[in-house]
Structures are given as C-alpha cells and as structure tokens.
Design an enzyme around this catalytic site. Structure first.
Site, PDB file in Angstrom:
ATOM      1  N   THR A   8       0.850  -1.192   0.000  1.00 21.59           N
ATOM      2  CA  THR A   8       0.000   0.000   0.000  1.00 21.59           C
ATOM      3  C   THR A   8       0.888   1.246   0.000  1.00 21.59           C
ATOM      4  O   THR A   8       1.996   1.238   0.514  1.00 21.59           O
ATOM      5  CB  THR A   8      -0.944   0.036   1.220  1.00 21.59           C
ATOM      6  OG1 THR A   8      -0.200   0.285   2.421  1.00 21.59           O
ATOM      7  CG2 THR A   8      -1.704  -1.276   1.365  1.00 21.59           C
ATOM      8  N   GLY A   9       0.385   2.312  -0.608  1.00 18.47           N
ATOM      9  CA  GLY A   9       1.180   3.533  -0.702  1.00 18.47           C
ATOM     10  C   GLY A   9       2.445   3.330  -1.508  1.00 18.47           C
ATOM     11  O   GLY A   9       3.521   3.782  -1.123  1.00 18.47           O
ATOM     12  N   ALA A  10       2.311   2.660  -2.652  1.00 18.50           N
ATOM     13  CA  ALA A  10       3.494   2.214  -3.410  1.00 18.50           C
ATOM     14  C   ALA A  10       3.891   3.155  -4.540  1.00 18.50           C
ATOM     15  O   ALA A  10       4.834   2.875  -5.265  1.00 18.50           O
ATOM     16  CB  ALA A  10       3.231   0.821  -3.987  1.00 18.50           C
ATOM     17  N   ILE A  14       8.950   5.731   0.223  1.00 19.62           N
ATOM     18  CA  ILE A  14       9.432   4.456   0.757  1.00 19.62           C
ATOM     19  C   ILE A  14       8.760   3.279   0.064  1.00 19.62           C
ATOM     20  O   ILE A  14       9.404   2.265  -0.217  1.00 19.62           O
ATOM     21  CB  ILE A  14       9.194   4.404   2.281  1.00 19.62           C
ATOM     22  CG1 ILE A  14      10.042   5.472   2.979  1.00 19.62           C
ATOM     23  CG2 ILE A  14       9.535   3.022   2.842  1.00 19.62           C
ATOM     24  CD1 ILE A  14       9.668   5.702   4.427  1.00 19.62           C
ATOM     25  N   GLY A  15       7.453   3.401  -0.231  1.00 18.33           N
ATOM     26  CA  GLY A  15       6.743   2.306  -0.887  1.00 18.33           C
ATOM     27  C   GLY A  15       7.323   1.978  -2.252  1.00 18.33           C
ATOM     28  O   GLY A  15       7.534   0.812  -2.593  1.00 18.33           O
ATOM     29  N   SER A 171       6.949   4.250  12.960  1.00 19.95           N
ATOM     30  CA  SER A 171       7.752   5.467  13.027  1.00 19.95           C
ATOM     31  C   SER A 171       8.414   5.576  14.397  1.00 19.95           C
ATOM     32  O   SER A 171       7.925   5.019  15.380  1.00 19.95           O
ATOM     33  CB  SER A 171       6.853   6.694  12.798  1.00 19.95           C
ATOM     34  OG  SER A 171       7.528   7.892  13.068  1.00 19.95           O
ATOM     35  N   TYR A 193      -0.780  11.490  14.362  1.00 19.03           N
ATOM     36  CA  TYR A 193       0.187  10.644  13.657  1.00 19.03           C
ATOM     37  C   TYR A 193       0.927   9.747  14.642  1.00 19.03           C
ATOM     38  O   TYR A 193       1.013   8.531  14.448  1.00 19.03           O
ATOM     39  CB  TYR A 193       1.168  11.520  12.885  1.00 19.03           C
ATOM     40  CG  TYR A 193       2.156  10.728  12.046  1.00 19.03           C
ATOM     41  CD1 TYR A 193       1.794  10.211  10.800  1.00 19.03           C
ATOM     42  CD2 TYR A 193       3.450  10.490  12.505  1.00 19.03           C
ATOM     43  CE1 TYR A 193       2.687   9.483  10.037  1.00 19.03           C
ATOM     44  CE2 TYR A 193       4.356   9.769  11.737  1.00 19.03           C
ATOM     45  CZ  TYR A 193       3.967   9.260  10.513  1.00 19.03           C
ATOM     46  OH  TYR A 193       4.864   8.526   9.765  1.00 19.03           O
TER      47      TYR A 193
END
Length: 344
Positions: A8-10, A14-15, A171, A193
């Site tokens: 996900t979030g690719a 970072i993804g 994180s 967050y």
C-alpha cells in the site's frame, strides 16, 4: 512458486523504493501496487518496468482511509490471487502538520538535535479531521483501514501449509504518551500521527497472538528520518534546502538519519529476506544508515504490552463490525430507493 506481494502507498517514497528493492532481489515476483491515486500508480509502474521490463506488476485502486474502498479492493485481490505472501502496510498520512519554529531552531543547535528530528516530540502537531465514514482521518488511514484490509484478506493470508507476512511501516514518532485506549482515534489530542503509529505497534503484537498458529506473522519497521512527500510537507522547501547540509553532517554522529527513500526501505527489504519465525514480535526493525551511507537493519524493543494490545484489538473489531453494518444499511437504503423509483 513466485511470491505474491501487495504494497500500500506504493506510488512514491518508501513504498516505491521498496518495490524497486524487491524486484532487484527477485524479478519473478507478482507485485501489486495498491494506491489511492491511479495516475501516480501508473507512473510508478512505468518507472519500475523501465528498470525491470519483464516484471509482473499489477495496479489496485485503494483508499485505505475509506472502509468501502478497502472492502472493494480486498474483493478484487481475492479474485485476482489465490494467495498472498507479503502484505506491506505502508500507506500513511500526516495532514496539516504544524511545527513550533522557535523550538525547531532552538533544538537545531542543541545537544537534543538528534532526538528532535527522530521523534518530533514537543515539536510537531497536526490538525486532523473527520472523514466520510465518521472516523478521524489519520486513524482511519494509518491504522483502521489497514486493520480491516488484513481481516478481509484473511482467506488468502492464512492458508494451510503457507506462511504469510504482514509488515507495518511505523515510526520513531510512535509514542505511548500520545496514545490512549479511551481515545483510540485521538479526537481530543494534537498528535494523531504519533498515536496512530503507536497503535500499529500494538496491533502488530495482537495479530501475532491471534494469527501465528494459522501461519500469519506480523512485524513493524521504522524507516528512520527519510525525505519523502510526508516530510517535505512539514516545512517549506527552502527550509529543507538550507538545513540538508546540516542533516548530512549530523548523520556522521547518528544512524537514524536514513534520508533517502531507498535507505528508509532497508528494514522492509531486510524482513523480506528473513524467516518470520526468527523475528521478535516485540521488536521494531529500524532502517539505519552509517555516517558513510551504508544501510543496515537493527531490532529495538517496543514500549508495548499484551493487555493494551489486546484491548485495542477488541475495540477495532467492534469498530469494524459497526462500519460494516453502516455500509450495509447505506446499500439497503439505496436499493430501497431504486426499487421505489422503479415501481413509481
């Protein structure tokens, strides 16, 4: 047999760096880029195919912040693949970040500069908002949507004779002090967050407790301080231009300044190479970079406990049940309205 991997979030940061590293490791992978913005997903796929022209790369529309989108995407995944070996839960948001400029510059030239950049404690707050599902947006995107996705993909993650992996991008900003079981969505706080990332640490532990016997293992990583779209949104771009030389200088004295997405994805890639049974469910695996730029991974114990993780797990199950009920009622009402129009 080729491994099936969903990230996900690719589409960036970072993804995308993880996808590049995975294909360099094994170009025969079946890789699925699950993204909210399909135009950016197409661009990411094209970039990866430029480097790996024979790669098998699929795209999937997924807005992790929407329960309906998560359920729809999961249905497509189950129709497309008969198993899933790795599920990288990397998508995340930090909306409307606000930084205490005075504290920032005071910390920049103090002995606490490393801690300040690593945790943003006392420095960074966000203004969250409620999404269409009636949930806090950061909680929904960073935690709840991913939790529902894991649950909905259970049939292809937990199969007899198969070992599957779930890996959360957490994180160093994840802190117990930012999280409360009485306010899991962080409606009343200013650090959604940090709260959501600490919650993902807790849920990873709970998933191991509930699913290891079925062959599903969950792990947590920290990418370190990485310059991504998320990071650049915290300060104006000219600030980062000014302080980047200082940050590279500081990296000589600390290993948490990974800085590039490629280095930040190091722990995600490292876990791909390890047997899940060998990993510590209470450890967060950190992407680290030496002063000379060498990338390596190191586990560090998380500040979590079984009772809190189980209590959060139960709360999320209740919220999932309520969300599914609400969506069913919406669909039933729409169908009843259509039937009424048809008969009239």
């Amino acid at each position: 047999m080729e491994k099936v991997i969903l990230v996900t979030g690719a589409n960036s940061g970072i993804g995308l760096a993880l996808c590049e590293r995975l294909l360099c490791e094994d170009s025969r992978l079946q890789l699925c880029l699950a993204c909210r913005n399909m135009q950016r997903a197409e661009a990411a796929r094209s970039a990866l195919l430029t480097s790996h022209p024979d790669a098998h790369i699929d795209l999937l529309h997924l807005d992790v912040g929407s329960v309906r989108s998560v359920l729809h995407a999961a249905h497509k995944v189950k129709a497309r693949y008969n198993r899933l070996d790795y599920l990288y839960l990397n998508a995340g948001i930090m909306p409307n970040p606000q930084i205490d400029i005075k504290a920032f510059f005071k910390g920049l030239f103090s002995s606490n500069v490393v801690k300040m950049f690593a945790t943003a404690e006392g420095l960074l707050t966000q203004q969250d908002r409620v999404n269409k599902d009636g949930l806090q947006e950061v909680f929904a995107t960073n935690l709840f949507g991913h939790f529902v996705l894991v649950r909905e993909l259970d049939s292809i993650l937990c199969q007899a004779g198969q070992t599957s992996r779930v890996v959360w991008t957490s994180s160093s900003n994840a802190r117990r002090s930012a999280f409360s079981l009485e306010d899991v969505q962080h409606r009343l706080g200013t650090e959604p967050y940090a709260s959501s990332k600490y919650a993902s640490d807790l849920i990873s532990l709970a998933l191991n407790r509930h699913n290891n016997s079925q062959g599903l293992y969950s792990s947590v990583i920290c990418p370190g301080l990485v310059m991504t779209n998320l990071t650049y949104g915290i300060l104006p771009s000219f600030f980062w231009t000014l302080i980047m030389p200082i940050m590279y200088l500081i990296r000589i004295f600390t290993n948490t300044f990974t800085l590039t997405p490629y280095n930040g994805a190091g722990a995600l890639h490292s876990l791909f190479l390890k047997k899940p049974e060998s990993l510590d469910p209470r450890a967060k695996y950190h992407s680290l970079t030496s002063g000379m730029g060498s990338n390596y991974t190191q586990p560090r114990q998380m500040d979590i406990d079984d009772d809190m993780s189980e209590a959060l797990y139960v709360k999320l199950l209740e919220m999932e049940k309520a969300a599914r009920k609400r969506l069913k009622e919406e669909d039933d009402n729409k169908q009843a309205y259509k039937n009424g129009l048809h008969h009239s």
